[in-house]
Every structure is written in C-alpha cells, then in structure tokens.
Design a protein around this motif. Structure first.
Motif, mmCIF file in Angstrom:
data_model
loop_
_atom_site.group_PDB
_atom_site.id
_atom_site.type_symbol
_atom_site.label_atom_id
_atom_site.label_comp_id
_atom_site.label_asym_id
_atom_site.label_seq_id
_atom_site.Cartn_x
_atom_site.Cartn_y
_atom_site.Cartn_z
ATOM 1 N N LEU A 269 -69.860 27.269 -38.918
ATOM 2 C CA LEU A 269 -70.506 26.320 -40.058
ATOM 3 C C LEU A 269 -71.851 26.662 -40.355
ATOM 4 O O LEU A 269 -72.343 26.555 -41.517
ATOM 5 C CB LEU A 269 -70.320 24.856 -39.593
ATOM 6 N N MET A 270 -72.693 27.231 -39.287
ATOM 7 C CA MET A 270 -74.219 27.591 -39.667
ATOM 8 C C MET A 270 -73.915 28.867 -40.724
ATOM 9 O O MET A 270 -74.708 28.920 -41.476
ATOM 10 C CB MET A 270 -74.744 28.017 -38.409
ATOM 11 N N GLU B 174 -72.477 27.570 -44.259
ATOM 12 C CA GLU B 174 -73.356 26.849 -45.048
ATOM 13 C C GLU B 174 -74.594 27.417 -45.403
ATOM 14 O O GLU B 174 -75.282 27.270 -46.460
ATOM 15 C CB GLU B 174 -73.920 25.588 -43.996
ATOM 16 N N PHE C 90 -63.920 23.953 -40.301
ATOM 17 C CA PHE C 90 -65.296 24.065 -40.768
ATOM 18 C C PHE C 90 -65.258 25.016 -41.901
ATOM 19 O O PHE C 90 -65.950 24.780 -43.034
ATOM 20 C CB PHE C 90 -66.218 24.586 -39.583
ATOM 21 N N VAL D 70 -64.007 23.644 -45.294
ATOM 22 C CA VAL D 70 -64.908 22.795 -45.986
ATOM 23 C C VAL D 70 -66.061 23.481 -46.616
ATOM 24 O O VAL D 70 -66.256 23.281 -47.514
ATOM 25 C CB VAL D 70 -65.606 21.713 -44.693
ATOM 26 N N ALA D 71 -66.400 24.483 -45.844
ATOM 27 C CA ALA D 71 -67.810 25.297 -46.490
ATOM 28 C C ALA D 71 -67.480 26.329 -47.133
ATOM 29 O O ALA D 71 -68.336 26.849 -47.884
ATOM 30 C CB ALA D 71 -68.736 25.587 -45.196
ATOM 31 N N PHE E 211 -76.275 21.215 -40.566
ATOM 32 C CA PHE E 211 -75.196 21.778 -41.532
ATOM 33 C C PHE E 211 -74.072 21.070 -41.434
ATOM 34 O O PHE E 211 -73.313 20.899 -42.422
ATOM 35 C CB PHE E 211 -74.972 23.158 -40.524
ATOM 36 N N ILE E 212 -73.547 20.351 -40.259
ATOM 37 C CA ILE E 212 -72.582 19.395 -40.322
ATOM 38 C C ILE E 212 -72.604 18.477 -41.807
ATOM 39 O O ILE E 212 -71.754 18.144 -42.456
ATOM 40 C CB ILE E 212 -71.992 18.948 -39.081
ATOM 41 N N SER F 280 -74.557 18.465 -44.123
ATOM 42 C CA SER F 280 -74.648 19.020 -45.624
ATOM 43 C C SER F 280 -73.070 19.273 -45.933
ATOM 44 O O SER F 280 -72.705 19.062 -47.129
ATOM 45 C CB SER F 280 -75.527 20.310 -45.728
ATOM 46 N N ALA F 281 -72.394 19.907 -44.990
ATOM 47 C CA ALA F 281 -70.837 20.468 -45.307
ATOM 48 C C ALA F 281 -70.211 19.067 -45.585
ATOM 49 O O ALA F 281 -69.419 19.138 -46.480
ATOM 50 C CB ALA F 281 -70.556 21.048 -44.220
ATOM 51 N N ARG G 119 -70.610 17.553 -48.984
ATOM 52 C CA ARG G 119 -69.696 18.308 -50.004
ATOM 53 C C ARG G 119 -68.303 18.100 -49.713
ATOM 54 O O ARG G 119 -67.682 17.949 -50.823
ATOM 55 C CB ARG G 119 -70.155 20.001 -49.962
#
Lengths: 392, 232
Positions: free
Chosen positions: A294-295, A298, A319, A322-323, B138-139, B141-142, B145
C-alpha cells in the motif's frame, strides 16, 4: 525419659517415607517397536503403556529414557527421552539403516530410582521409496488430473486457435508502456520482495522480459529497483537480454536495473523516493508483496502513475485493488506472460488452467450439496466427494 | 544455443526431480531440499556482494556526474561506510574483554553495547519504524478513495467496511445496541469476515494454486522462456 518417646514416631515416619521413595517404579508395559513408515529411514516408532506409577503420591515417574542396543544381550545406550504421560516416541538418533536394533524404555522416578521394560525388537530401520499416506495419494490423483488436463490443452492448442477471455489487467500492460512512451516518462517495474524461487517472482520475471522488449523497441526508459540480490542479477540479465533481442543493446542502461537494499522498509523509502523524483508514467508491481504494497501503490498514485499490480498474497491483493488502476487477481498473474506471448502452447496452458477452475467450482458445488443432503444419501452417493474435499 | 538450452535443460530436470521428491521420502531425494537450501545461501552470499558493488557503483557514478538527486547517493555512501566500519572495526575503539583476541572480539559485533548494536537500535530501528508507521496514513488515504460510493460494487465495499469497522470496536455495539440479539453489528461483522470473505479468498487461492501449477509446467516443459533473457 520423655524425649525418646517423642522421637520414636518421627523416626518411624522418616523410615516409612525413605522406604517408599526407594521403591523403583513399575516399568512401562507392552513396548512395541516398528520401523517408521514413509520416512527416509533411520527412525523407529516406539509405543508403550505408561507406568502406573506416573500418578503415585511419593516419587512419581517423571519421564522415560529410550535405550537401544544392536543385540538383546548387549549394553543398551540412551538415544532419547520422553516426558511423563507420553505413550509413543519416534527414535531417530544414532540409528542406521539396515542394522537391527533392540529397544527398552527406562521409567524414571523423582528420586532417581528407575525400572526398565521388556526388550522389544529386533527392528531394522529402512527408508521408503513411496509415501503411502492417504493424503499423498489424494495429491497424486489431483496432480495427475490437473496436470493431465493442462497438458491436454497445451497439446490441443497446437491444432486449433483457442479463445481466451480478455483480462483487463494484462491488456493494460501494453497501454501502460504506450502511455509512458507518449509522455516521455520512465516505467518502474518492481518484482516484489520474494526470492527467485517463488512462483510469483518467476511470473514477474516472465512479464519483465516482455515489458523490457517493448520498452527497448519504443525506446522508453525502464527502471527496475531490486530488493533481493539473486533477483537483481536475474533481472539485469533479463532486461539486458530483452534489449539485445529487440536489436537495441546500446539502449540498455545498466544503471537502471539496480540493487537497492535487502530490507523491507528501507527498500520502500528508496523506491518511494524514486517515484517522487522520477515521476514514472507506469508502475508495475508484480511478485510477492507484504506491508509495503500500500505504501508503494499510494505513493505511485501521488506521483500520477498508472499502476498495474499482481501478487499471490491475498491480503496485499486487496490493498492493490484499492490503490491501483489494474490488478491481476489470483491466477491472472501467472497467466500474464503466456497471455502476452500469444504462443499457442502457452495459451493452451491458460485454457487448461481455466478448465481446472471450472472443475473445482463444480466439485465445490457437489461438496455443498453433499453436506446439505440427507445423511444416508450423502454417505452412499456423495461420500467419495466428501472424502476428497474434506480429507476424511 | 548453449545459453538457452542448458538453463532450460537444468530447469526441466531440477523441476521434475523436485516434483517427485515430494512423494519419495527415501535418500537421496529426502536431503535435496536441505542441499538446495544450502546452495541458495552460498549463491546469495556471492549475489549480495554483487548487489553491494552495484549499489556503490551506481551511487558513486551519480555523485561523480552530479546527477539529479546525487545528495541521496552521498547519504547511501556515508551510511554504508559508517555501518561497515562499526561492524568490522569496532574493536579498535571499544574495550576488549580479557583474553579475547581482536578477531574473537570482532565476531561479536552484534552483541548489546557494541557500536553496530548502537547504530541498529538508535538509527536503523527508529527510521524503519517511522516508515512502517506511515502505513496508517496510506491506509487512510486509500480508504478515502476506495470508500467513495461511485458504483454498486464501491457502495457494497463501503457498507461492508462500515459494518466490519463498527463491529470490531465496542462503541459499535453501543450505538447499534437496539438491534435484535444475533443481529448485533459485531455478529454481522463476524459473518462478513467468516463467510463471504473466506469464500472469496478460497476461490482466489484455488486460482493461484492452478496458476502456479500451470506456470511450473510451462517452465519445466521449456515453453516459458521470457525469463531467460536473450534469444540466440
């Protein structure tokens, strides 16, 4: 005159306790020794009925010592231990294949007194050439079935053109390369944190080879920061080879495929820095990913990159979904290279994989029906599926 | 030809041996995994040096040519030298226990109180933890969205996320305590976690297993060659 009278019961009590404690425990009973099945050899399974003195009030049995000897009348030497309550142990120390051994169990009491069992044996440890456990037999059946099906489809693919369902994530790979070329910005390819022996990393290598070939043709910069040193050397070779295949060896820049660090979060810091500085047009995340997924995704989003991801790690997959813009879910990661190659045999393997899924879905439905149906009917009619699915 | 055929042949033979090794517990198959694991460690020991040399080369080149972001390369070189010196040469300025040679002392660079240990706990560890801690942002902001109800699927995701989040904290049951027994928000959250989520995960797992079998077959049969680099 009164003192001896007081001491008398104390002396009696001391002698009573002393005499009890010195009584050796009852030995274990029914000792049996058999060669351990389905092993590489050098092991013997021992079973026994525990000493009834495990639970006695004074000096109970606190453990067992496993003794072995090459002959019944020779000196027995300790080769292992078992705690009180144990009724079996696998003896594996100092036993050689092809030589007979005799065994005894020595039951130890708290006061160090002990008793030895009857001798069991001889047992000759030997290795097995085939694992006969039912679970292994099931795996063989499944494997022959699934592999046979994939091989059949690979063979069939040579004869006629096979239809493969469109996979958005894989189609997006070409779009991503095209986008980077149009924008004049680099492509970032990350093979994950897995080592070169992981299936997901191998799948990533194959996609990297195809992406590198296209970037060489379109003269687009490809950046590959690597986490694992062996993966780094392989990636270097893949990219270099792809540029050579494309007829543009001079376009290969060895500084763009580099080792970063063999540590998770420093690696994330470095790659995030690259993303924010280089602003790649497209990011590929293919391979094994953990908390860093996710890091990375994002930060890539912040950098304005189109992102394509694929991993075999279930949690990280969510993750990425989603991203990222496109995510290769489940088997799509493994199908990507074959899908891109368009070679009939490779496409055939995807077809076999898809049919495998259909069969598993059908079996799952049968399994659900077997659980819902009447008990008797289930046992007679669906018993086979139930055993197969539930490992009963 | 040699460059492609030999690796393909080795891949096929080793792949096949490892498949049958799973079913044969007898020697020499039994020890194959340990042997290969040792080989990998040896190769890795060499590869890590290649990696370090590559990192230094790339970084020094950036500094020399004053490329964009060369200052970061300077930090890499400085950190590399600092931790290497602390690891290799700390006995030069640290008290050596009685009866220890410098070599014996140097082998214990990981022990508490050494310079290397200081670097680990007071430089590396806080930096690493800081990076990990950013995951929380980050979690957030994700999630922001992902949880926008733009479509039916996104709305479903939003609702599931809402239920699971409230079902996982005590305040959830307080706020929705008026729901009938067995339908409390924590019960629904448990159901979401244990039924639809597990079903979906298992379906994906079956797909992954089939994908791994298929990829392995392509590699063993030599159909997949993209990972071998150049074609000759």
């Amino acid at each position: 005159m009164r003192k001896p009278l007081i001491l008398f019961p104390l002396v009696f009590l001391f002698l009573f306790v002393f005499a009890s404690a010195q009584t050796p425990p009852t030995p274990v009973d029914s000792l049996q020794a058999v060669d351990t099945p389905d092993d590489a050899g050098g092991q013997v399974d021992l079973t026994w009925k525990p000493s009834p003195d495990e639970g006695r009030a004074v000096s109970p049995v606190i453990g067992y010592q496993i003794l072995a000897a090459p002959a019944a009348d020779s000196t027995f030497v300790p080769i292992g231990t078992a705690s009180a309550g144990a009724t079996s142990v696998t003896a594996k120390d100092r036993l050689e294949n092809g030589r007979p051994y005799y065994f005894k169990i020595r039951a130890y009491a708290m006061d160090s007194s002990y008793a030895e069992s009857e001798v069991a044996g001889p047992v000759v440890p030997k290795g097995s050439w085939w694992n006969t456990k039912p679970a292994y037999l099931r795996i063989v059946i499944w494997m022959v079935f699934v592999v046979g099906f994939i091989l059949y489809n690979i063979r069939k693919a040579g004869k006629k053109e096979l239809y493969i369902r469109p996979i958005a994530g894989i189609d997006a790979i070409d779009e991503g390369i095209g986008r980077a070329t149009e924008m004049g910005r680099p492509i970032l390819f990350i093979c994950g944190l897995g080592d070169a022996a992981q299936a997901a990393t191998l799948a990533a290598f194959s996609v990297l080879g195809r992406v590198a070939q296209k970037t060489a043709q379109y003269q687009t910069r490809l950046i590959v920061p690597c986490y694992e040193p062996i993966v780094f050397t392989i990636c270097q070779d893949i990219v270099k080879g792809a540029y050579l295949n494309a007829g543009r060896p001079e376009a290969y820049n060895e500084k763009d495929v580099f080792f970063v660090v063999y540590d998770q979060f420093p690696y994330v810091a470095a790659v995030n820095g690259i993303m924010l500085r280089e602003k790649p047009a497209t990011n590929f995340y293919l391979g094994q990913f953990y908390a860093e997924s996710l890091m990375l995704a994002e930060t890539g989003f912040e950098a304005g990159s189109i992102q394509i991801a694929g991993t075999d790690q279930l949690i990280q997959m969510s993750f990425f979904i989603v991203a990222c813009d496109f995510t290769l879910i489940g088997e799509e990661l493994f199908a990507a290279s074959a899908y891109l190659s368009k070679e009939p045999e490779q496409v055939g393997s995807i077809k076999g994989q898809d049919w495998g899924k259909v069969i598993f879905a059908g079996l799952s439905i049968l399994g659900v029906v077997s659980v819902l149906l009447d008990e008797n009917l289930r046992v007679h009619f669906f018993g086979f599926f139930r055993k197969l699915m539930l490992n009963e | 030809m040699m460059r492609r055929e030999i690796p393909l042949f080795i891949t096929s033979v080793v792949g096949f041996i490892f498949v049958i090794r799973f079913f044969i517990p007898h020697e020499p198959f039994y020890s194959l995994e340990d042997v290969s694991s040792s080989w990998i460690q040896v190769i890795q020991a060499f590869a890590i040096w290649l990696g370090i040399l590559n990192l230094l080369k790339v970084s020094l080149d950036k500094i020399y040519k004053k490329e964009r972001g060369w200052g970061y390369s300077g930090v890499i070189i400085f950190s590399f030298l600092a931790i290497s010196i602390a690891g290799f040469f700390f006995p030069l300025w640290e008290e050596r226990p009685a009866g220890y040679s410098y070599l014996q002392h140097a082998r214990e660079f990981l022990k508490p109180g050494t310079s290397f240990d200081w670097f680990y706990w007071y430089v590396y560890s806080p930096l690493s933890s800081t990076m990990f801690a950013t995951l929380a942002f980050f979690i957030a902001s994700a999630s922001f969205r992902a949880f926008r109800a733009r479509s039916f699927q996104a709305t479903l995701l939003l609702l599931s996320g809402f239920v699971v989040m409230f079902g996982s904290v005590p305040v959830g049951n307080v706020l929705f305590g008026w729901l009938p027994a067995g339908w409390q928000v924590s019960d629904i959250a448990d159901w979401v976690r244990n039924v639809p989520q597990v079903a979906g995960q298992r379906a994906i797992q079956i797909g992954i297993a089939l994908g791994i079998i298929s990829t392995s077959l392509r590699l063993i049969l030599g159909l997949e060659r993209a990972h071998l680099g150049r074609e000759e």
